[in-house]
Design a protein around this motif. Structure first.
Motif, mmCIF file in Angstrom:
data_model
loop_
_atom_site.group_PDB
_atom_site.id
_atom_site.type_symbol
_atom_site.label_atom_id
_atom_site.label_comp_id
_atom_site.label_asym_id
_atom_site.label_seq_id
_atom_site.Cartn_x
_atom_site.Cartn_y
_atom_site.Cartn_z
ATOM 1 N N GLY A 1 11.789 -0.996 11.301
ATOM 2 C CA GLY A 1 11.385 -2.381 11.104
ATOM 3 C C GLY A 1 10.219 -2.579 10.161
ATOM 4 O O GLY A 1 9.589 -3.636 10.163
ATOM 5 N N ILE A 2 9.928 -1.570 9.348
ATOM 6 C CA ILE A 2 8.822 -1.694 8.401
ATOM 7 C C ILE A 2 9.394 -1.894 6.992
ATOM 8 O O ILE A 2 10.132 -1.050 6.479
ATOM 9 N N ALA A 3 9.043 -3.002 6.383
ATOM 10 C CA ALA A 3 9.526 -3.293 5.037
ATOM 11 C C ALA A 3 8.784 -2.424 4.029
ATOM 12 O O ALA A 3 7.555 -2.388 4.007
ATOM 13 N N ALA A 4 9.538 -1.722 3.205
ATOM 14 C CA ALA A 4 8.925 -0.835 2.228
ATOM 15 C C ALA A 4 9.785 -0.796 0.971
ATOM 16 O O ALA A 4 10.933 -1.242 0.971
ATOM 17 N N HIS A 5 9.197 -0.296 -0.089
ATOM 18 C CA HIS A 5 9.952 -0.160 -1.328
ATOM 19 C C HIS A 5 9.498 1.104 -2.056
ATOM 20 O O HIS A 5 8.448 1.658 -1.770
ATOM 21 N N VAL A 6 10.323 1.515 -2.988
ATOM 22 C CA VAL A 6 10.031 2.736 -3.742
ATOM 23 C C VAL A 6 9.589 2.353 -5.152
ATOM 24 O O VAL A 6 10.158 1.469 -5.772
ATOM 25 N N ARG A 7 8.555 3.012 -5.620
ATOM 26 C CA ARG A 7 8.126 2.817 -6.994
ATOM 27 C C ARG A 7 8.317 4.105 -7.790
ATOM 28 O O ARG A 7 8.279 5.185 -7.225
ATOM 29 N N ASN A 8 8.548 3.935 -9.057
ATOM 30 C CA ASN A 8 8.646 5.070 -9.991
ATOM 31 C C ASN A 8 9.918 5.893 -9.852
ATOM 32 O O ASN A 8 10.027 6.940 -10.464
ATOM 33 N N GLN A 9 10.874 5.431 -9.033
ATOM 34 C CA GLN A 9 12.044 6.297 -8.861
ATOM 35 C C GLN A 9 12.845 6.409 -10.152
ATOM 36 O O GLN A 9 13.562 7.383 -10.334
ATOM 37 N N VAL B 1 6.508 5.754 -2.024
ATOM 38 C CA VAL B 1 6.980 4.731 -1.101
ATOM 39 C C VAL B 1 5.799 3.853 -0.705
ATOM 40 O O VAL B 1 4.731 4.361 -0.354
ATOM 41 N N TRP B 2 6.004 2.564 -0.794
ATOM 42 C CA TRP B 2 4.950 1.593 -0.485
ATOM 43 C C TRP B 2 5.414 0.661 0.628
ATOM 44 O O TRP B 2 6.548 0.193 0.597
ATOM 45 N N VAL B 3 4.547 0.419 1.596
ATOM 46 C CA VAL B 3 4.853 -0.647 2.545
ATOM 47 C C VAL B 3 4.579 -1.973 1.853
ATOM 48 O O VAL B 3 3.648 -2.087 1.054
ATOM 49 N N ASP B 4 5.401 -2.958 2.160
ATOM 50 C CA ASP B 4 5.233 -4.263 1.518
ATOM 51 C C ASP B 4 3.933 -4.935 1.954
ATOM 52 O O ASP B 4 3.369 -5.747 1.229
ATOM 53 N N ARG C 1 0.839 -1.190 0.000
ATOM 54 C CA ARG C 1 0.000 0.000 0.000
ATOM 55 C C ARG C 1 0.885 1.256 0.000
ATOM 56 O O ARG C 1 1.886 1.304 0.702
ATOM 57 N N GLU C 2 0.480 2.227 -0.770
ATOM 58 C CA GLU C 2 1.267 3.456 -0.863
ATOM 59 C C GLU C 2 1.113 4.297 0.397
ATOM 60 O O GLU C 2 -0.006 4.534 0.848
ATOM 61 N N VAL C 3 2.245 4.739 0.954
ATOM 62 C CA VAL C 3 2.178 5.590 2.146
ATOM 63 C C VAL C 3 2.689 6.998 1.899
ATOM 64 O O VAL C 3 2.403 7.906 2.674
ATOM 65 N N TYR C 4 3.477 7.160 0.845
ATOM 66 C CA TYR C 4 4.138 8.460 0.709
ATOM 67 C C TYR C 4 4.415 8.750 -0.754
ATOM 68 O O TYR C 4 5.037 7.957 -1.450
#
Ligand code: ZN
Length: 107
Positions: free
Chosen positions: A26-34, A51-54, A4-7
């Protein structure tokens, strides 16, 4: 596990920093569109890195951290002193490492 997108970041650097803030808690997240951002020419103006949480179970906690990150980056990006024990703390800390007091909003 549902991402889910958070930022929605203004640029890829901010996105990476935000992701690191989450990872540091401790929150797994990833970046999209960078990699879409900038230099590609024909992209619509609304394509920003996000930024999306996994896993969406982390969404609320991540959102709270992001809010604090944004405040810190925009308004309080400087060292602060713990109001509880007087410890001097670097800008990136959200909490006093000495006594666990939470950073006050008005520092
Ligand atoms: Zn303290």
């Amino acid at each position: 596990m549902k991402p889910r997108e958070v930022y929605l970041a203004a640029d890829p650097v901010n996105a990476e920093i935000a992701k690191d803030v989450l990872a540091g808690h401790g929150i797994a997240a990833h970046v999209r569109n960078q990699y879409l951002w900038g230099g590609m020419g024909d992209l619509p103006a609304n394509v920003y890195p996000s930024v999306w949480v996994d896993d969406e179970v982390d969404f609320a906690a991540a959102k709270a951290l992001i809010r604090r990150f944004e405040r810190g980056a925009l308004a309080h990006g400087r060292p602060w002193q713990c109001p509880n024990c007087g410890e001097n703390l670097d800008a990136q800390f959200e909490q006093c490492w000495n006594c666990q007091a939470v950073r006050p909003d008005s520092t």
